[in-house]
Design an enzyme around this catalytic site. Structure first.
Site, PDB file in Angstrom:
ATOM      1  N   HIS A 125       0.825  -1.209   0.000  1.00  0.00           N
ATOM      2  CA  HIS A 125       0.000   0.000   0.000  1.00  0.00           C
ATOM      3  C   HIS A 125       0.863   1.264   0.000  1.00  0.00           C
ATOM      4  CE1 HIS A 125      -3.816   2.125   1.327  1.00  0.00           C
ATOM      5  NE2 HIS A 125      -2.896   3.050   1.528  1.00  0.00           N
ATOM      6  N   GLU A 126       1.829   1.324   0.909  1.00  0.00           N
ATOM      7  CA  GLU A 126       2.619   2.552   1.046  1.00  0.00           C
ATOM      8  C   GLU A 126       3.628   2.716  -0.092  1.00  0.00           C
ATOM      9  OE1 GLU A 126       1.390   4.480   3.057  1.00  0.00           O
ATOM     10  OE2 GLU A 126       0.244   3.090   4.311  1.00  0.00           O
ATOM     11  N   HIS A 129       2.044   4.591  -2.806  1.00  0.00           N
ATOM     12  CA  HIS A 129       2.140   6.035  -2.578  1.00  0.00           C
ATOM     13  C   HIS A 129       3.518   6.553  -2.977  1.00  0.00           C
ATOM     14  CE1 HIS A 129      -1.691   5.824  -0.797  1.00  0.00           C
ATOM     15  NE2 HIS A 129      -1.340   5.566   0.450  1.00  0.00           N
TER      16      HIS A 129
END
Length: 244
Positions: A125-126, A129
């Site tokens: 997920h990160e 980003h």
């Protein structure tokens, strides 16, 4: 991906940009209370940190998704050094991880993401980003940019029919839109948590960017189904996007 650059409304004068959820981000030291030590078993932060770092290392070497994200970042000119760009820290229990664009670091919350599976989810997920920041130069202080990358991370790393059911976004009569609704819900709450805005404001930001950001599947290239070989297929197909 080309999220809107317009910023609705005025900025809050004391915006913390979510850093208050990560007390160690700016040099503070987490100090558990005696009550939390006695009742919650806290006070083992160093051993938690060591275990977290082992989980991060394991995922970087073994997880198809994490390896794909690391390859995509490297091929995009943003190679990740685990010792520099990933940090295990004690966080507010409302979050399991985060991305600090100012320091270009992924935070894995050692007191929440305690297993290899949870660590894999946080890293994937990160790192999405981080990829968006690297490739598309997102401004995380722009609520539309933030909403776009949260939509992409939820779309590519988290939502499946089962998780949509758990969030209340799906039923046997609502299968067709279950994934989209899950993504919207996950992204909306992530924006609200990070920016300390109302749910109405967060929902409006997600709605503004949803169509174009939901359809941007790079670098994973597919929406992952639970209990399927999709993440292994995505890793094998990384060369399609030029990631090695």
């Amino acid at each position: 991906m080309n999220p809107s650059t317009e910023q609705p409304g005025e900025e809050k004068s004391e915006e913390k940009w979510g850093f208050d959820l990560y007390p160690e981000r700016r040099g503070e030291k987490y100090k558990p209370s005696l009550t939390k030590i006695a009742l919650l078993g806290e006070g083992r932060e160093q051993s938690q940190k060591i275990k977290c770092e082992k989980n991060v290392w394991y995922c970087a070497k073994s997880s198809p998704l994490v390896k794909l994200m690391l390859a995509a970042l490297k091929s995009s000119g943003c190679e990740v050094d685990l010792t520099r760009h990933v940090s295990c820290e004690v966080c507010d229990v409302s979050v399991s991880g985060g991305y600090d664009s100012e320091l270009n670091q992924v935070v894995v919350c050692q007191n929440v993401a305690r297993t290899e599976g949870l660590t894999q989810g946080v890293l994937t997920h990160e790192l999405i980003h981080m990829f968006d920041y690297c490739r598309n130069k997102l401004d995380f202080k722009n609520i539309d940019h933030l909403a776009c990358t949260e939509v992409r991370a939820a779309n590519l790393a988290h939502c499946s029919f089962l998780s949509a059911v758990a969030q209340g976004d799906a039923s046997p009569f609502h299968i067709a839109k279950a994934h989209q609704d899950c993504v919207k819900t996950k992204a909306m709450y992530s924006v609200k948590c990070t920016r300390n805005v109302t749910l109405t404001e967060a929902k409006a930001a997600v709605d503004r960017v949803f169509d174009r950001c939901y359809n941007d599947l790079e670098p994973i290239g597919r929406r992952l189904r639970r209990n399927s070989p999709d993440m292994h297929k995505a890793y094998k197909e990384r060369f399609i996007y030029g990631y090695d």
